[in-house]
Scaffold this motif. Sequence first.
Motif, mmCIF file in Angstrom:
data_model
loop_
_atom_site.group_PDB
_atom_site.id
_atom_site.type_symbol
_atom_site.label_atom_id
_atom_site.label_comp_id
_atom_site.label_asym_id
_atom_site.label_seq_id
_atom_site.Cartn_x
_atom_site.Cartn_y
_atom_site.Cartn_z
ATOM 1 N N SER A 81 0.882 -1.274 0.108
ATOM 2 C CA SER A 81 -0.017 0.055 -0.167
ATOM 3 C C SER A 81 1.033 1.192 0.012
ATOM 4 O O SER A 81 2.138 1.177 -0.144
ATOM 5 C CB SER A 81 -1.053 -0.017 1.218
ATOM 6 N N GLY A 82 0.437 2.173 -0.045
ATOM 7 C CA GLY A 82 1.078 3.680 0.009
ATOM 8 C C GLY A 82 1.214 4.256 1.540
ATOM 9 O O GLY A 82 1.348 5.482 1.660
ATOM 10 N N ARG A 83 0.776 3.282 2.418
ATOM 11 C CA ARG A 83 0.605 3.863 3.801
ATOM 12 C C ARG A 83 2.006 3.801 4.761
ATOM 13 O O ARG A 83 1.995 4.454 5.661
ATOM 14 C CB ARG A 83 -0.678 3.273 4.596
ATOM 15 N N SER A 84 2.647 2.915 4.343
ATOM 16 C CA SER A 84 3.863 2.590 5.380
ATOM 17 C C SER A 84 5.025 3.869 4.888
ATOM 18 O O SER A 84 4.948 4.500 3.773
ATOM 19 C CB SER A 84 4.809 1.428 4.887
ATOM 20 N N LYS A 85 5.657 4.155 5.787
ATOM 21 C CA LYS A 85 6.882 5.073 5.901
ATOM 22 C C LYS A 85 8.279 4.360 6.052
ATOM 23 O O LYS A 85 8.369 3.485 6.671
ATOM 24 C CB LYS A 85 6.527 6.160 7.024
ATOM 25 N N CYS A 86 8.973 4.918 5.541
ATOM 26 C CA CYS A 86 10.475 4.739 5.552
ATOM 27 C C CYS A 86 11.060 5.245 7.073
ATOM 28 O O CYS A 86 10.889 6.270 7.313
ATOM 29 C CB CYS A 86 11.404 5.350 4.457
ATOM 30 N N ASN B 63 10.831 -0.898 7.760
ATOM 31 C CA ASN B 63 11.046 -0.800 5.911
ATOM 32 C C ASN B 63 11.637 0.671 5.954
ATOM 33 O O ASN B 63 11.643 1.693 6.519
ATOM 34 C CB ASN B 63 9.305 -0.543 5.589
ATOM 35 N N VAL B 64 12.431 0.651 4.831
ATOM 36 C CA VAL B 64 13.192 1.860 4.311
ATOM 37 C C VAL B 64 13.293 1.679 2.854
ATOM 38 O O VAL B 64 12.935 0.929 2.080
ATOM 39 C CB VAL B 64 14.591 1.716 4.812
ATOM 40 N N HIS B 65 13.245 2.906 2.135
ATOM 41 C CA HIS B 65 13.625 2.903 0.809
ATOM 42 C C HIS B 65 14.860 2.552 0.342
ATOM 43 O O HIS B 65 15.770 2.425 1.143
ATOM 44 C CB HIS B 65 13.604 4.501 0.289
ATOM 45 N N PRO B 66 14.892 1.914 -0.677
ATOM 46 C CA PRO B 66 16.333 1.473 -1.156
ATOM 47 C C PRO B 66 17.266 2.547 -1.108
ATOM 48 O O PRO B 66 18.675 2.334 -0.866
ATOM 49 C CB PRO B 66 16.036 1.005 -2.512
ATOM 50 N N GLU C 279 9.562 9.471 5.067
ATOM 51 C CA GLU C 279 8.813 9.725 3.911
ATOM 52 C C GLU C 279 7.867 8.514 3.717
ATOM 53 O O GLU C 279 8.240 7.262 3.779
ATOM 54 C CB GLU C 279 9.444 10.294 2.824
ATOM 55 N N LEU C 280 6.580 8.654 3.014
ATOM 56 C CA LEU C 280 6.042 7.522 2.568
ATOM 57 C C LEU C 280 6.503 6.647 1.252
ATOM 58 O O LEU C 280 7.354 7.096 0.637
ATOM 59 C CB LEU C 280 4.419 8.233 2.091
#
Length: 209
Positions: free
Chosen positions: A122-127, A159-162, A132-133
């Motif tokens: 989904s688009g709800r999790s944040k890094c 969870n993190v952005h690559p 940031e989403l």
Amino acid sequence: MSDQDVPKEEVEEQLAPYVIEGARSSRSKCKTCRKKIDMGALRIGILIEGPYGTGYMWHHLKCAARRQFDRVEEAYELEAWKEAKTAPDGVPAIEELRGLAEKADEQRKNKKELPHAEPAPSGRSKCKHCNELIAQDAMRVVLGRDVEFGRQVRTSPINVHPRCVAAELLTPDCGTESAGFAAALRANSSGVSPERIEEALTEIGTLPE
């Protein structure tokens, strides 16, 4: 007189191996989930011999069923609720607890090792690094973060952005090592196409040594 005040020899004679009861206060903590056991909530005491004598380790009844069902089953065979000072209400059937244990076992079997990559559902999790989403279906990387619980340290998934992986690996509480990272990510990211994994690795870039 509290349990702690009873002489060791007398405690060993009096205490049953298990007790199932409604918590008599809100002071105890569940040794499984580490959360407070509310007054009146069903709990199971498992008798142990510790450095300061004999006593009970308390767990929410359902938490214990998920992690050590064999002990709960034995407590039921001994009808451990009869050891309570006041008979507890709402003791669930053993089959209900068995179902919780089986579900927990299945979840543990399906749990992916860290680190791994996956599309965000989904688009709800944040890094957890930049806050940031993470856009839906965008690749995210799941790392470990060390969290202290009393004297214990547990590694929890984050969870993190690559693009944030390299910086997150440098944080003091990161529980994921940079050594062998790419190989581990490929091995642990089951169900994700090789192309998307390589896409994530490209965005991650060079990692600190």
